[in-house]
Design an enzyme around this catalytic site. Structure first.
Site, PDB file in Angstrom:
ATOM      1  N   HIS A   1      50.515  41.446  42.809  1.00 21.18           N
ATOM      2  CA  HIS A   1      49.064  41.269  42.759  1.00 21.18           C
ATOM      3  C   HIS A   1      48.478  40.626  44.007  1.00 21.18           C
ATOM      4  O   HIS A   1      47.264  40.510  44.134  1.00 21.18           O
ATOM      5  CB  HIS A   1      48.663  40.403  41.553  1.00 21.18           C
ATOM      6  CG  HIS A   1      49.014  38.952  41.734  1.00 21.18           C
ATOM      7  ND1 HIS A   1      50.246  38.442  41.448  1.00 21.18           N
ATOM      8  CD2 HIS A   1      48.282  37.907  42.205  1.00 21.18           C
ATOM      9  CE1 HIS A   1      50.265  37.146  41.724  1.00 21.18           C
ATOM     10  NE2 HIS A   1      49.087  36.797  42.188  1.00 21.18           N
TER      11      HIS A   1
HETATM   12  C1  UD1 Z   1      43.787  35.069  41.765  1.00 21.63           C
HETATM   13  C2  UD1 Z   1      44.091  33.985  42.805  1.00 21.63           C
HETATM   14  C3  UD1 Z   1      45.562  34.068  43.199  1.00 21.63           C
HETATM   15  C4  UD1 Z   1      46.474  34.021  41.991  1.00 21.63           C
HETATM   16  C5  UD1 Z   1      46.059  35.086  41.000  1.00 21.63           C
HETATM   17  C6  UD1 Z   1      46.883  34.952  39.751  1.00 21.63           C
HETATM   18  C7  UD1 Z   1      42.256  33.385  44.342  1.00 21.63           C
HETATM   19  C8  UD1 Z   1      41.721  33.559  45.707  1.00 21.63           C
HETATM   20  N1  UD1 Z   1      43.286  34.186  44.011  1.00 21.63           N
HETATM   21  O1  UD1 Z   1      43.964  36.322  42.391  1.00 21.63           O
HETATM   22  O2  UD1 Z   1      45.869  32.962  44.035  1.00 21.63           O
HETATM   23  O3  UD1 Z   1      47.795  34.244  42.401  1.00 21.63           O
HETATM   24  O4  UD1 Z   1      44.673  34.928  40.664  1.00 21.63           O
HETATM   25  O5  UD1 Z   1      46.882  36.115  38.979  1.00 21.63           O
HETATM   26  O6  UD1 Z   1      41.776  32.565  43.598  1.00 21.63           O
HETATM   27  N2  UD1 Z   1      40.099  41.143  37.346  1.00 21.63           N
HETATM   28  C9  UD1 Z   1      39.858  41.730  36.161  1.00 21.63           C
HETATM   29  N3  UD1 Z   1      40.085  41.002  35.031  1.00 21.63           N
HETATM   30  C10 UD1 Z   1      40.537  39.731  35.039  1.00 21.63           C
HETATM   31  C11 UD1 Z   1      40.763  39.132  36.275  1.00 21.63           C
HETATM   32  C12 UD1 Z   1      40.551  39.834  37.441  1.00 21.63           C
HETATM   33  O7  UD1 Z   1      39.443  42.886  36.085  1.00 21.63           O
HETATM   34  O8  UD1 Z   1      40.719  39.135  33.969  1.00 21.63           O
HETATM   35  C13 UD1 Z   1      39.864  41.925  38.587  1.00 21.63           C
HETATM   36  C14 UD1 Z   1      38.449  41.817  39.093  1.00 21.63           C
HETATM   37  O9  UD1 Z   1      38.064  43.037  39.590  1.00 21.63           O
HETATM   38  C15 UD1 Z   1      38.570  40.867  40.244  1.00 21.63           C
HETATM   39  C16 UD1 Z   1      39.968  41.184  40.777  1.00 21.63           C
HETATM   40  O10 UD1 Z   1      40.724  41.496  39.611  1.00 21.63           O
HETATM   41  O11 UD1 Z   1      37.559  41.082  41.198  1.00 21.63           O
HETATM   42  C17 UD1 Z   1      40.634  40.047  41.497  1.00 21.63           C
HETATM   43  O12 UD1 Z   1      40.536  38.866  40.712  1.00 21.63           O
HETATM   44  P1  UD1 Z   1      40.436  37.440  41.442  1.00 21.63           P
HETATM   45  O13 UD1 Z   1      40.399  36.385  40.427  1.00 21.63           O
HETATM   46  O14 UD1 Z   1      39.363  37.480  42.470  1.00 21.63           O
HETATM   47  O15 UD1 Z   1      41.775  37.376  42.267  1.00 21.63           O
HETATM   48  P2  UD1 Z   1      43.279  37.622  41.821  1.00 21.63           P
HETATM   49  O16 UD1 Z   1      43.795  38.753  42.617  1.00 21.63           O
HETATM   50  O17 UD1 Z   1      43.370  37.715  40.345  1.00 21.63           O
HETATM   51  N1  UDP Z   2      52.598  36.162  33.722  1.00 22.17           N
HETATM   52  C1  UDP Z   2      52.395  36.588  32.416  1.00 22.17           C
HETATM   53  N2  UDP Z   2      52.172  37.911  32.178  1.00 22.17           N
HETATM   54  C2  UDP Z   2      52.177  38.840  33.178  1.00 22.17           C
HETATM   55  C3  UDP Z   2      52.416  38.393  34.508  1.00 22.17           C
HETATM   56  C4  UDP Z   2      52.605  37.047  34.745  1.00 22.17           C
HETATM   57  O1  UDP Z   2      52.421  35.784  31.481  1.00 22.17           O
HETATM   58  O2  UDP Z   2      51.961  40.029  32.895  1.00 22.17           O
HETATM   59  C5  UDP Z   2      52.810  34.728  33.961  1.00 22.17           C
HETATM   60  C6  UDP Z   2      54.089  34.394  34.673  1.00 22.17           C
HETATM   61  O3  UDP Z   2      55.160  34.284  33.746  1.00 22.17           O
HETATM   62  C7  UDP Z   2      53.747  33.089  35.348  1.00 22.17           C
HETATM   63  C8  UDP Z   2      52.291  33.254  35.696  1.00 22.17           C
HETATM   64  O4  UDP Z   2      51.792  34.282  34.844  1.00 22.17           O
HETATM   65  O5  UDP Z   2      53.898  32.003  34.444  1.00 22.17           O
HETATM   66  C9  UDP Z   2      52.181  33.661  37.132  1.00 22.17           C
HETATM   67  O6  UDP Z   2      50.899  34.127  37.393  1.00 22.17           O
HETATM   68  P1  UDP Z   2      50.569  35.124  38.589  1.00 22.17           P
HETATM   69  O7  UDP Z   2      51.766  35.877  38.994  1.00 22.17           O
HETATM   70  O8  UDP Z   2      49.367  35.878  38.157  1.00 22.17           O
HETATM   71  O9  UDP Z   2      50.075  34.116  39.733  1.00 22.17           O
HETATM   72  P2  UDP Z   2      50.804  33.278  40.887  1.00 22.17           P
HETATM   73  O10 UDP Z   2      51.877  32.457  40.281  1.00 22.17           O
HETATM   74  O11 UDP Z   2      51.289  34.235  41.913  1.00 22.17           O
HETATM   75  O12 UDP Z   2      49.689  32.466  41.460  1.00 22.17           O
END
Ligand code: UD1
Ligand code: UDP
Length: 386
Positions: A217
């Site tokens: 991601h």
């Molecule tokens: C965010 C964090 C990242 C973290 C990740 C965990 C920042 C800059 N990034 O990245 O550090 O590792 O979360 O997963 O804060 N979206 C949905 N539904 C949701 C959530 C997101 O559709 O429930 C989509 C939206 O289009 C959104 C895009 O995903 O614009 C990205 O979401 P965003 O929260 O901006 O960043 P992540 O890539 O999720």
């Molecule tokens: N995770 C989860 N379901 C998923 C993917 C990740 O429960 O489908 C959990 C994972 O076990 C970990 C946390 O989400 O505890 C990690 O989140 P993510 O990879 O989104 O973010 P990061 O750690 O890179 O910031």
């Protein structure tokens, strides 16, 4: 409701998936201590950054996280928009509730906004998972961490390397507390429940140790078509010999569609919706190999003694690459396929790099100790069961 002199009110900010996992153990520790007497109360603020049921609600339900006291409904937009809207909304909650302190987790935009809103109001901030560094300033998370650490007066550092990074940036040692990692606490606490409550392996028809679990991601991978194509190709080659399960983050689903890679991914990999924590624990524990660009998942691979390849060019969790249980393969299809196949099923030794599963308790002891609450409260905090 503002706190009183004899009550410690801790506001916490969450917003993104990994923060729910971290908050689950911290909130639980607060609730346990509060039950035993000390006047301590959490005000839980959910920014709304992650909002799909599979990215947010499922964690609150499965992990017993209290309903947020405030849900700010801020998500999407550019980094500036998101951070700005969160800053304004968090500030008004802090003005209304007057907490004694704010606790923030990790390195997302929710983390940064929480830190900024609080310090500008004179509310001290404690940062959980402080001191992590990739030394790649192109990563939004690196910018968020560096600023959050500078703004926080208590830095809960999970590893020796995190302590070292903070000291190198000139942060004085009495602000730094080496705690271990709350994600290890979470894994220890929820593994038993995952074993009894999750049927994900049978639902997907998977044999223990017979498949690869992949997650992807990171913006640097999803937003770059060449890198995402390399990852799909590499995982696809691995899938020629065993199933590769990919719970697809919403950002990644959008990117696969945008870059015309969805059909290729669907034809070789098993794409599923993001799963809840209990299913994820089972998928991780049963995997023969984990291929990921997630920070949390790299550590969880190690907790479950599963070999890991990390689809990035650098990592913050350098102790794992240092002892050879994790390997950086970038977004290079050949490396993903060959190193993944070579490491599949490799036995991994757990060397306890992330504490003893009581990091959250240690944090609370520290917060209570520095708050001026009485010694009895501190003693209770020290004895709360894992
Ligand atoms: C965010 C964090 C990242 C973290 C990740 C965990 C920042 C800059 N990034 O990245 O550090 O590792 O979360 O997963 O804060 N979206 C949905 N539904 C949701 C959530 C997101 O559709 O429930 C989509 C939206 O289009 C959104 C895009 O995903 O614009 C990205 O979401 P965003 O929260 O901006 O960043 P992540 O890539 O999720
Ligand atoms: N995770 C989860 N379901 C998923 C993917 C990740 O429960 O489908 C959990 C994972 O076990 C970990 C946390 O989400 O505890 C990690 O989140 P993510 O990879 O989104 O973010 P990061 O750690 O890179 O910031």
């Amino acid at each position: 409701m503002p706190g009183t002199d004899s009550e410690l009110v801790i506001a916490t900010v969450v917003g993104a998936r990994p923060q729910f996992v971290k908050a689950a153990v911290f909130s639980r520790a607060v609730q346990r201590i509060a039950k035993t007497g000390p006047a301590i109360r959490e005000v839980l603020i959910h920014t709304g950054q992650h909002y799909d049921a599979s990215m947010s609600d499922v964690f609150f339900q499965e992990m017993g996280i209290p309903e947020p006291d405030h849900h700010l409904g801020v998500s999407g937009g550019t980094h500036g928009e998101m951070t700005g809207r969160m800053l304004e909304a968090i500030e008004s909650v802090l003005l209304e509730t007057s907490p004694d302190r704010l606790v923030i987790y990790g390195d997302t935009n929710s983390t940064l906004s929480g830190a900024l809103a609080a310090v500008k109001l004179g509310i001290p901030v404690a940062h959980v998972e402080a001191g992590l560094r990739s030394f790649n300033r192109a990563m939004p998370e690196e910018l968020n961490r560096v600023v959050a650490d500078q703004l926080s007066d208590i830095l809960f550092a999970p590893t020796d390397m995190a302590v070292h990074n903070l000291r190198r940036e000139g942060i004085v040692s009495d602000r730094i507390v080496r705690t271990g990692d709350v994600m290890y606490d979470a894994m220890r606490y929820y593994t038993g429940r995952a074993e009894s409550e999750s049927d994900v392996l049978s639902r997907l028809g998977l044999e223990p140790a017979g498949y690869v679990l992949a997650t992807c991601h990171r913006a640097e991978n999803t937003d770059d078509p060449a890198r995402l194509a390399g990852i799909v190709e590499g995982l696809g080659r691995l899938a020629a010999s065993r199933p590769v399960i990919l719970p697809v983050h919403p950002r990644t689903r959008g990117a696969l569609e945008r870059h015309n890679l969805l059909a290729q991914a669907e034809s070789s990999l098993t794409l599923i919706d993001p799963v809840g924590y209990l299913d994820m624990v089972q998928l991780e524990a049963g995997a023969g190999l984990i291929a990921t660009d997630s920070g949390g998942v790299q550590k969880e691979a190690y907790f479950h003694r599963v070999a890991c390849i990390t689809m990035r060019d650098e990592t913050e969790w350098v102790e794992l690459t240092g002892i050879g249980v994790n390997e950086l393969v970038g977004a290079d299809a050949d490396k993903i396929a060959t190193r993944g196949a070579a490491r599949f099923g490799e036995p991994i030794e757990h060397q306890g790099l992330y504490g003893d599963g009581r990091a959250a308790q240690q944090m609370l002891r520290e917060l209570i100790g520095r708050s001026g609450l009485d010694a009895g409260a501190l003693a209770e905090a020290a004895t709360v069961e894992h």
